[in-house]
Design a protein around this motif. Structure first.
Motif, PDB file in Angstrom:
ATOM      1  N   GLU A  94      -0.505  -3.009   4.366  1.00  0.00           N
ATOM      2  CA  GLU A  94      -1.427  -1.878   4.478  1.00  0.00           C
ATOM      3  C   GLU A  94      -0.691  -0.555   4.249  1.00  0.00           C
ATOM      4  O   GLU A  94       0.510  -0.441   4.553  1.00  0.00           O
ATOM      5  CB  GLU A  94      -2.079  -1.858   5.863  1.00  0.00           C
ATOM      6  CG  GLU A  94      -3.028  -3.014   6.107  1.00  0.00           C
ATOM      7  CD  GLU A  94      -4.225  -2.989   5.183  1.00  0.00           C
ATOM      8  OE1 GLU A  94      -4.808  -1.904   4.978  1.00  0.00           O
ATOM      9  OE2 GLU A  94      -4.575  -4.065   4.657  1.00  0.00           O
ATOM     10  N   PRO A  95      -1.401   0.454   3.738  1.00  0.00           N
ATOM     11  CA  PRO A  95      -0.779   1.766   3.515  1.00  0.00           C
ATOM     12  C   PRO A  95      -0.138   2.319   4.795  1.00  0.00           C
ATOM     13  O   PRO A  95      -0.663   2.134   5.896  1.00  0.00           O
ATOM     14  CB  PRO A  95      -1.953   2.648   3.075  1.00  0.00           C
ATOM     15  CG  PRO A  95      -2.920   1.684   2.451  1.00  0.00           C
ATOM     16  CD  PRO A  95      -2.797   0.428   3.278  1.00  0.00           C
TER      17      PRO A  95
ATOM     18  N   ASP B 183      -0.249  -8.853   1.371  1.00  0.00           N
ATOM     19  CA  ASP B 183      -0.407  -7.407   1.182  1.00  0.00           C
ATOM     20  C   ASP B 183       0.056  -6.648   2.416  1.00  0.00           C
ATOM     21  O   ASP B 183      -0.036  -7.148   3.548  1.00  0.00           O
ATOM     22  CB  ASP B 183      -1.873  -7.064   0.918  1.00  0.00           C
ATOM     23  CG  ASP B 183      -2.361  -7.555  -0.430  1.00  0.00           C
ATOM     24  OD1 ASP B 183      -1.539  -8.046  -1.237  1.00  0.00           O
ATOM     25  OD2 ASP B 183      -3.579  -7.435  -0.677  1.00  0.00           O
TER      26      ASP B 183
ATOM     27  N   GLY C  33       0.801  -1.217   0.000  1.00  0.00           N
ATOM     28  CA  GLY C  33       0.000   0.000   0.000  1.00  0.00           C
ATOM     29  C   GLY C  33       0.834   1.266   0.000  1.00  0.00           C
ATOM     30  O   GLY C  33       1.988   1.289   0.438  1.00  0.00           O
TER      31      GLY C  33
END
Length: 186
Positions: free
Chosen positions: A156-157, A154, A140
């Motif tokens: 996260e930002p 993934d 992110g």
């Protein structure tokens, strides 16, 4: 470093290229007709960028350091302001390691089981040296990945991850978004 001149950049046969692009003469771009590069990009010596059928998109203000490897059949995006430190590998394809199929590019396709999924390295992401990013991962915007991490999921930002496998240890300051606006105004 010996960066390619304008003629050398044109000779690569890239799908698209912006302004102020510096690619070291010792970098290798494979499948260049499937690679797009934005403006203010630097690709250092001995980096290998190998675009499969879905291509690779490199945004603006991106740095790919020496000895990086970015490759795979599925799409790879290195978004604006991303930095990929030396010896990092980004894979959008990998063989199945289970033993239920054969592995390697010399094996007929019908005897292989290749996992190909897109990878996105978001805006303002910084990836530490020696990191490995596997197929299907989205990192992110604003995230940071510590050196020698294995990124299988993934991120996260604005999250900082480290380790093998990578796990969250903190957050990054969003001030970098203000600094981007200042840089763009110059």
């Amino acid at each position: 470093m010996a960066f390619l001149d304008a003629e050398g950049l044109r000779a690569l046969g890239l799908a698209a290229i912006g302004e102020d692009v510096r690619i070291d003469a010792d970098a290798r771009l494979i499948g260049a007709q499937r690679i797009t590069i934005g403006s203010h990009v630097r690709i250092d010596a001995f980096a290998v960028i190998s675009a499969g059928e879905d291509g690779i998109a490199i945004g603006d203000h991106v740095h790919v350091a020496a000895h990086c490897f970015v490759a795979g059949a599925a799409r790879i995006v290195l978004d604006d302001w991303a930095g990929i430190s030396g010896r990092t590998s980004v894979y959008s394809s990998t063989d199945d390691f289970s033993g239920r199929s054969l592995t390697g590019p010399t094996v007929p396709d019908d005897l292989r089981d290749v996992d190909s999924r897109p990878v996105r390295v978001g805006r303002h992401v910084i990836v530490g040296a020696g990191t490995v990013i596997l197929p299907g991962v989205t990192i992110g915007d604003g995230a940071g990945v510590g050196a020698q991490s294995l990124v299988r999921r993934d991120v996260e930002p604005f999250t900082i991850v480290v380790g093998s496998p990578a796990r969250p240890v903190g957050t990054r300051d969003r001030r970098l978004l203000e600094l981007e606006r200042i840089a763009d105004a110059r």
